[in-house]
Design a protein around this motif. Structure first.
Motif, PDB file in Angstrom:
ATOM      1  N   CYS A   1     -14.189  27.840   9.730  1.00 38.92           N
ATOM      2  CA  CYS A   1     -14.824  27.835  11.153  1.00 38.92           C
ATOM      3  C   CYS A   1     -14.263  28.761  12.012  1.00 38.92           C
ATOM      4  CB  CYS A   1     -14.535  26.425  11.621  1.00 38.92           C
ATOM      5  SG  CYS A   1     -15.242  24.893  10.727  1.00 38.92           S
ATOM      6  N   ARG A   2     -14.880  29.318  12.758  1.00 40.82           N
ATOM      7  CA  ARG A   2     -14.496  30.296  13.956  1.00 40.82           C
ATOM      8  C   ARG A   2     -13.437  29.801  14.698  1.00 40.82           C
ATOM      9  NH1 ARG A   2     -17.697  33.029  18.875  1.00 40.82           N
ATOM     10  NH2 ARG A   2     -16.176  34.879  19.123  1.00 40.82           N
ATOM     11  N   PRO A   3     -12.308  30.493  14.933  1.00 35.39           N
ATOM     12  CA  PRO A   3     -11.451  30.152  15.795  1.00 35.39           C
ATOM     13  C   PRO A   3     -12.145  30.729  17.164  1.00 35.39           C
ATOM     14  CG  PRO A   3     -10.293  31.310  14.123  1.00 35.39           C
ATOM     15  CD  PRO A   3     -11.747  31.351  13.851  1.00 35.39           C
ATOM     16  N   PRO A   4     -11.725  29.999  18.426  1.00 37.88           N
ATOM     17  CA  PRO A   4     -12.522  30.221  19.466  1.00 37.88           C
ATOM     18  C   PRO A   4     -12.091  31.858  20.035  1.00 37.88           C
ATOM     19  CG  PRO A   4     -11.666  28.329  19.747  1.00 37.88           C
ATOM     20  CD  PRO A   4     -11.182  28.718  18.536  1.00 37.88           C
ATOM     21  N   GLY A   5     -12.915  32.747  20.396  1.00 37.27           N
ATOM     22  CA  GLY A   5     -12.617  33.948  20.896  1.00 37.27           C
ATOM     23  C   GLY A   5     -12.145  34.967  19.833  1.00 37.27           C
ATOM     24  N   ASN A   6     -12.235  34.591  18.455  1.00 38.99           N
ATOM     25  CA  ASN A   6     -11.837  35.307  17.315  1.00 38.99           C
ATOM     26  C   ASN A   6     -10.310  35.380  17.421  1.00 38.99           C
ATOM     27  OD1 ASN A   6     -14.389  35.712  16.419  1.00 38.99           O
ATOM     28  ND2 ASN A   6     -14.604  38.027  16.757  1.00 38.99           N
ATOM     29  N   ARG A   7      -9.437  34.380  17.910  1.00 40.75           N
ATOM     30  CA  ARG A   7      -8.101  34.390  17.838  1.00 40.75           C
ATOM     31  C   ARG A   7      -7.553  34.203  16.383  1.00 40.75           C
ATOM     32  NH1 ARG A   7      -6.563  29.423  16.623  1.00 40.75           N
ATOM     33  NH2 ARG A   7      -7.689  27.579  17.894  1.00 40.75           N
ATOM     34  N   ASP A   8      -6.386  34.415  16.088  1.00 44.68           N
ATOM     35  CA  ASP A   8      -5.900  34.109  14.767  1.00 44.68           C
ATOM     36  C   ASP A   8      -5.828  32.721  14.746  1.00 44.68           C
ATOM     37  OD1 ASP A   8      -5.125  36.894  14.655  1.00 44.68           O
ATOM     38  OD2 ASP A   8      -2.987  36.411  15.177  1.00 44.68           O
ATOM     39  N   PRO A   9      -6.051  32.436  13.342  1.00 35.05           N
ATOM     40  CA  PRO A   9      -5.983  30.998  13.087  1.00 35.05           C
ATOM     41  C   PRO A   9      -4.549  30.280  13.168  1.00 35.05           C
ATOM     42  CG  PRO A   9      -7.061  32.142  11.315  1.00 35.05           C
ATOM     43  CD  PRO A   9      -6.519  33.242  12.083  1.00 35.05           C
ATOM     44  N   LEU A  10      -4.587  28.964  13.691  1.00 33.44           N
ATOM     45  CA  LEU A  10      -3.093  28.549  13.821  1.00 33.44           C
ATOM     46  C   LEU A  10      -2.664  27.931  12.433  1.00 33.44           C
ATOM     47  CD1 LEU A  10      -3.942  26.512  17.089  1.00 33.44           C
ATOM     48  CD2 LEU A  10      -2.710  29.019  16.871  1.00 33.44           C
ATOM     49  N   PRO A  11      -1.603  27.616  12.290  1.00 38.49           N
ATOM     50  CA  PRO A  11      -1.018  26.995  10.882  1.00 38.49           C
ATOM     51  C   PRO A  11      -1.664  25.873  10.694  1.00 38.49           C
ATOM     52  CG  PRO A  11       0.845  28.060  12.319  1.00 38.49           C
ATOM     53  CD  PRO A  11      -0.575  28.250  13.137  1.00 38.49           C
ATOM     54  N   ASP A  12      -1.924  24.796  11.551  1.00 35.51           N
ATOM     55  CA  ASP A  12      -2.400  23.684  11.260  1.00 35.51           C
ATOM     56  C   ASP A  12      -3.933  23.865  10.832  1.00 35.51           C
ATOM     57  OD1 ASP A  12      -3.019  24.174  14.033  1.00 35.51           O
ATOM     58  OD2 ASP A  12      -4.142  22.275  13.677  1.00 35.51           O
ATOM     59  N   GLU A  13      -4.441  24.815  11.336  1.00 34.20           N
ATOM     60  CA  GLU A  13      -6.028  25.072  10.868  1.00 34.20           C
ATOM     61  C   GLU A  13      -6.060  25.625   9.363  1.00 34.20           C
ATOM     62  OE1 GLU A  13      -7.151  25.962  15.683  1.00 34.20           O
ATOM     63  OE2 GLU A  13      -7.066  27.463  14.295  1.00 34.20           O
ATOM     64  N   VAL A  14      -5.196  26.512   9.021  1.00 36.96           N
ATOM     65  CA  VAL A  14      -4.976  27.336   7.930  1.00 36.96           C
ATOM     66  C   VAL A  14      -4.743  26.015   6.872  1.00 36.96           C
ATOM     67  CG1 VAL A  14      -3.856  28.656   6.377  1.00 36.96           C
ATOM     68  CG2 VAL A  14      -4.250  29.388   8.500  1.00 36.96           C
ATOM     69  N   GLU A  15      -3.642  24.934   7.024  1.00 36.82           N
ATOM     70  CA  GLU A  15      -3.575  24.200   6.083  1.00 36.82           C
ATOM     71  C   GLU A  15      -4.689  23.064   5.886  1.00 36.82           C
ATOM     72  OE1 GLU A  15      -0.970  24.065   4.196  1.00 36.82           O
ATOM     73  OE2 GLU A  15      -0.646  26.071   4.990  1.00 36.82           O
ATOM     74  N   SER A  16      -5.527  22.597   7.178  1.00 35.70           N
ATOM     75  CA  SER A  16      -6.563  22.043   6.916  1.00 35.70           C
ATOM     76  C   SER A  16      -7.699  22.485   5.994  1.00 35.70           C
ATOM     77  CB  SER A  16      -7.141  21.778   8.262  1.00 35.70           C
ATOM     78  OG  SER A  16      -6.227  20.859   9.201  1.00 35.70           O
TER      79      SER A  16
ATOM     80  N   ARG B   1      -4.333  40.410   6.236  1.00 33.21           N
ATOM     81  CA  ARG B   1      -2.897  39.992   6.170  1.00 33.21           C
ATOM     82  C   ARG B   1      -3.068  38.441   6.064  1.00 33.21           C
ATOM     83  NH1 ARG B   1      -0.782  38.240  11.536  1.00 33.21           N
ATOM     84  NH2 ARG B   1      -2.451  38.719  13.089  1.00 33.21           N
ATOM     85  N   PHE B   2      -3.963  37.882   6.758  1.00 31.71           N
ATOM     86  CA  PHE B   2      -3.912  36.338   6.499  1.00 31.71           C
ATOM     87  C   PHE B   2      -4.402  35.891   5.136  1.00 31.71           C
ATOM     88  CE2 PHE B   2      -3.939  36.032  11.259  1.00 31.71           C
ATOM     89  CZ  PHE B   2      -3.200  34.813  11.468  1.00 31.71           C
ATOM     90  N   SER B   3      -5.415  36.434   4.392  1.00 33.18           N
ATOM     91  CA  SER B   3      -5.564  36.274   3.235  1.00 33.18           C
ATOM     92  C   SER B   3      -4.505  36.456   2.478  1.00 33.18           C
ATOM     93  CB  SER B   3      -6.939  37.036   2.854  1.00 33.18           C
ATOM     94  OG  SER B   3      -7.104  36.854   1.517  1.00 33.18           O
ATOM     95  N   LEU B   4      -3.882  37.785   2.588  1.00 37.10           N
ATOM     96  CA  LEU B   4      -2.555  38.137   1.794  1.00 37.10           C
ATOM     97  C   LEU B   4      -1.632  37.159   1.971  1.00 37.10           C
ATOM     98  CD1 LEU B   4      -0.951  40.119   0.084  1.00 37.10           C
ATOM     99  CD2 LEU B   4      -0.172  41.136   2.563  1.00 37.10           C
ATOM    100  N   THR B   5      -1.205  36.543   3.226  1.00 43.85           N
ATOM    101  CA  THR B   5       0.046  35.526   3.303  1.00 43.85           C
ATOM    102  C   THR B   5      -0.416  34.232   2.696  1.00 43.85           C
ATOM    103  OG1 THR B   5      -0.558  35.205   5.488  1.00 43.85           O
ATOM    104  CG2 THR B   5       1.037  37.066   4.862  1.00 43.85           C
ATOM    105  N   TRP B   6      -1.886  33.874   2.704  1.00 45.03           N
ATOM    106  CA  TRP B   6      -2.056  32.552   2.179  1.00 45.03           C
ATOM    107  C   TRP B   6      -1.673  32.403   0.754  1.00 45.03           C
ATOM    108  CZ3 TRP B   6      -5.029  30.071  -1.537  1.00 45.03           C
ATOM    109  CH2 TRP B   6      -5.442  28.519  -0.933  1.00 45.03           C
ATOM    110  N   PHE B   7      -1.712  33.534   0.096  1.00 44.62           N
ATOM    111  CA  PHE B   7      -1.253  33.495  -1.394  1.00 44.62           C
ATOM    112  C   PHE B   7       0.353  33.912  -1.400  1.00 44.62           C
ATOM    113  CE2 PHE B   7      -5.861  34.232  -1.601  1.00 44.62           C
ATOM    114  CZ  PHE B   7      -6.196  33.397  -2.344  1.00 44.62           C
ATOM    115  N   PHE B   8       0.444  35.076  -0.928  1.00 41.72           N
ATOM    116  CA  PHE B   8       1.975  35.866  -0.835  1.00 41.72           C
ATOM    117  C   PHE B   8       2.522  35.592   0.367  1.00 41.72           C
ATOM    118  CE2 PHE B   8      -0.719  37.591  -4.255  1.00 41.72           C
ATOM    119  CZ  PHE B   8       0.089  37.745  -5.245  1.00 41.72           C
ATOM    120  N   PRO B   9       3.087  34.581   0.915  1.00 44.21           N
ATOM    121  CA  PRO B   9       3.639  34.375   2.208  1.00 44.21           C
ATOM    122  C   PRO B   9       4.919  35.374   2.438  1.00 44.21           C
ATOM    123  CG  PRO B   9       3.415  32.303   1.313  1.00 44.21           C
ATOM    124  CD  PRO B   9       3.442  33.233   0.152  1.00 44.21           C
TER     125      PRO B   9
END
Length: 211
Positions: A87-102, A124-132
């Motif tokens: 789902c789109r984060p408001p204003g295209n902000r970065d996803p929050l950690p709890d949103e990523v985990e959900s 970078r968000f996709s990269l760090t999802w797999f490779f923190p």
């Protein structure tokens, strides 16, 4: 328990109310493409156009992605395209950690069902999802293995729209995907070792090519 199929995962995403993004979205964006895709592209999250249409990468960045797919003889229907958050984060902000985990179980299930030979991380968000802890500036254009899954890393297509100087870098990296997939074929017989195995070193300042 029955193993879910892609349609079941998509329906679960559409009905999802696990985090606050469900209250601000127009439409959830589960993902789309071939259920038997050899290549799966994983981006960050939906933007304005994606939120309106319920489809991934349909805005300007998506048009650039389609253009690059064409340069290696592929179309959207040949691959699978998804995002870390659905789902789109408001204003295209970065996803929050709890949103990523959900959203984590949905992407896990999509990967498990499709079983792509190559996952291409976009940004970078996709990269760090797999490779923190990794940084895209150090690993873009490289092929790596984590356990039995192979990954190829790219800057997000939107980066070319915001920083024109990155466009050629993204195009050059993208052109390596067919060779990366061919290399995966020769490496698939090597058993996974439960840890990150560098198939190609991260590019240095003097050498940015993988092959």
């Amino acid at each position: 328990m029955a193993v879910p199929d892609l349609e079941a995962v998509c329906n679960a995403v559409i009905a999802c109310r696990k985090c606050d993004l469900s209250a601000t979205r127009t439409r959830a964006v589960p993902g789309e493409g071939s259920p038997s895709a050899e290549i799966m592209f994983v981006g960050e999250g939906p933007g304005f156009h994606e939120d309106q249409q319920g489809r991934p990468f349909v805005g300007p960045a998506g048009k650039f992605l389609e253009e690059m797919l064409g340069t290696i003889g592929l179309q959207r229907a040949d691959v699978y395209i998804a995002n870390v958050v659905k789902c789109r984060p408001p204003g295209n902000r970065d996803p929050l950690p709890d949103e990523v985990e959900s959203c984590r179980p949905y992407l896990d299930e999509q990967i498990s069902i499709i079983r792509p030979r190559l996952i291409v991380t976009l940004g970078r968000f996709s990269l760090t999802w797999f490779f923190p802890g990794d940084t895209i500036g150090k690993v873009h254009g490289t092929l790596r293995r984590l356990e039995r899954q192979y990954f190829f890393h790219l800057y997000h297509p939107a980066a070319a729209l915001h920083a024109g100087s990155l466009r050629k870098t993204i195009e050059d990296d993208f052109s390596k995907i067919p060779a990366a997939l061919e290399k995966v074929t020769t490496l698939e017989s090597v058993p996974g070792e439960g840890q990150l195995v560098a198939v190609a070193a991260a590019p240095s300042a003097e050498q940015s090519r993988m092959f």
